[in-house]
Design an enzyme around this catalytic site. Structure first.
Site: not given
Ligand code: FAD
Ligand code: PHB
Length: 415
Positions: A97, A225, A317, A321, A408
């Site tokens: 995009h 958005y 979200p 980021k 962004y």
């Molecule tokens: P997580 O993905 O949370 O992974 C952590 C892992 O640790 C999990 O698998 C969990 O099961 C495991 N864990 C937890 N506790 C324990 C334990 N005690 N022992 C062993 N394992 C454990 N980010 C973007 O960049 N772009 C987007 O468009 C975006 N959209 C989003 C939309 C929504 C609705 C949401 C909720 C989030 C969004 N995010 C977005 C954020 C993004 O999903 C997270 O920031 C990302 O998953 C972070 O990755 P992580 O590996 O740090 O944590």
């Molecule tokens: C998504 O596709 O889930 C999404 C996209 C953009 C955002 C947040 C979530 O800012």
């Protein structure tokens, strides 16, 4: 095993106890907690540099692969995945995009990211990225232990920190040189450190996002958005045939309160008429509510325990980021660990927290700003008028659009 050991009478009792202890103890260079994007990518980056790691994950592989979350990858994230040889399916199935739209007051204004910054983003679901990272790691012989909840990290100030975890009801430990806490906001790593050793910064927003995933074509070819008096809405996608939409909802709302029709009606009301008319609806594949918060822990290092990704910070979200910050954290961390193992240098490890936090805070600021601009706050009359004034300013000013686009697409990784 007991029988074999004792039948052969090779071990006396203290040796036998030690033998059994060793069965419950593993050793590696870097123990990684969590197989989300942060933990998985870190294990890849370390393997690329010849550093051994083991991932411990609380959930099953199927659970991890099914979680629906992010959708937007910054240019820097995309470049890093390609450089690691992990971008093949992303390049085939992802959608580049070059812009996105902001809708308000019944109109839609496009931000041309590519024209303003020369960069673009990739639409590729976190679910798919996670599958790619897991498949590639396992294919390369990497160790990921699923259904192994970590209970605590012990002796992280020493040169032999230990990760205490459970496997099939047994208490086990992973001894390592370094621990990477990549276990998200609710994980065990950060909780293993005494509160008085860290400073927490937190803002909880007074609303959530109700999200739907459906096999319907996206309403537009790029993300929209939308700021509306009834609340924020976001039109996103996973492919040309699968859409992801969100509407701002109240914190005490429940998924059970929403039929599919009620969701589509609410989304339609919040979009400009030209979009509302084109909206194609269909049955949900998934519906969920996510609360919104800004959260940062300082520092991100405690002795030989390093936090990365959501374990150290959460952003709302709105700015897309979170996943991208998890990627920049582990990029810095892998680089620092490589300098330690390869050149016996610890200066990059010493600077990890400072360098990572600099980029984190900029993303926290952008995500906060964009959230405050786009959502409906009930607290006063003036705030909606101020939001509209700012949106009109952004729509009319190339300078303002450049600031928006630059943030962004993602700020550069620091040296
Ligand atoms: P997580 O993905 O949370 O992974 C952590 C892992 O640790 C999990 O698998 C969990 O099961 C495991 N864990 C937890 N506790 C324990 C334990 N005690 N022992 C062993 N394992 C454990 N980010 C973007 O960049 N772009 C987007 O468009 C975006 N959209 C989003 C939309 C929504 C609705 C949401 C909720 C989030 C969004 N995010 C977005 C954020 C993004 O999903 C997270 O920031 C990302 O998953 C972070 O990755 P992580 O590996 O740090 O944590
Ligand atoms: C998504 O596709 O889930 C999404 C996209 C953009 C955002 C947040 C979530 O800012």
């Amino acid at each position: 095993m007991w029988r074999r050991v004792f039948d052969q009478r090779v071990l006396d009792l203290p040796d036998a106890l030690q033998y059994l202890g060793n069965m419950n103890r593993l050793r590696t260079q870097v123990g990684i907690i969590g197989s989300g994007p942060a933990g998985l990518l870190l294990s890849h980056l370390l393997a690329q540099r010849g550093i051994e790691s083991i991932i411990l994950e609380r959930q099953s592989r199927a659970h991890v692969e099914a979680r629906i979350r992010a959708g937007v990858l910054e240019q820097g994230t995309v470049d890093l995945l390609r450089q690691l040889g992990l971008g093949e399916r992303m390049d085939r199935e992802g959608i580049v995009h070059e812009g996105f739209s902001m809708a308000f007051s019944g109109r839609k204004e496009r931000i041309d990211m590519h024209k303003l910054t020369g960069k673009s983003v990739m639409i590729y679901g976190q679910t798919e990225l996670t599958k790619d990272l897991i498949n590639a790691r396992l294919a390369a012989g990497g160790a990921i232990h699923y259904e192994c909840p970590v209970l605590a990290v012990e002796e992280y100030q020493s040169s032999q920190p230990r990760i205490i975890y459970e496997q099939e009801g047994q208490r086990k430990e992973l001894v390592c040189d370094f621990v990477a806490g990549c276990d998200g906001y609710h994980g065990a790593a950060r909780k293993s450190v005494a509160q008085n050793r860290m400073q927490l910064f937190e803002k909880v927003y007074p609303f959530g996002w109700l999200g739907i995933l459906a096999d319907v074509p996206p309403v537009d070819h790029e993300l929209i958005y939308a700021s509306h008096e009834r609340g924020f809405a976001l039109c996103s996608m996973r492919s040309h045939t699968r859409s992801r939409y969100y509407v701002q909802c109240s914190l005490d709302d429940r998924v059970e309160n929403w039929t599919d029709d009620a969701f589509w009606d609410e989304l339609r009301r919040r979009l400009p008429p030209e979009c509302a008319e084109k909206l194609v609806t269909g049955p949900r594949l998934e519906m969920s509510i996510a609360p919104l918060r800004s959260f940062v822990v300082e520092p991100m290092r405690f002795g030989n325990l390093f936090l990365a990704g959501d374990a150290a910070h959460i952003v709302p979200p709105t700015g897309a980021k979170g996943l991208n910050l998890a990627v920049s954290d582990v990029y810095y961390l892998a680089r620092a660990l490589a300098a330690f193992y390869g050149e016996k240098r610890s200066d990059l490890l010493d600077r990890y927290s400072e360098v990572a936090l600099r980029r984190v805070w900029k993303a926290v600021r952008f995500s906060w700003w964009y959230t405050m601009l786009m959502h409906r706050f009930d607290d006063d009359q003036i705030s909606h008028r101020l939001q509209v004034a700012e949106l009109e300013y952004v729509a009319s000013s190339e300078a303002a659009q450049t600031v928006m686009a630059e943030n962004y697409v993602g700020l550069a990784f620091d040296d």
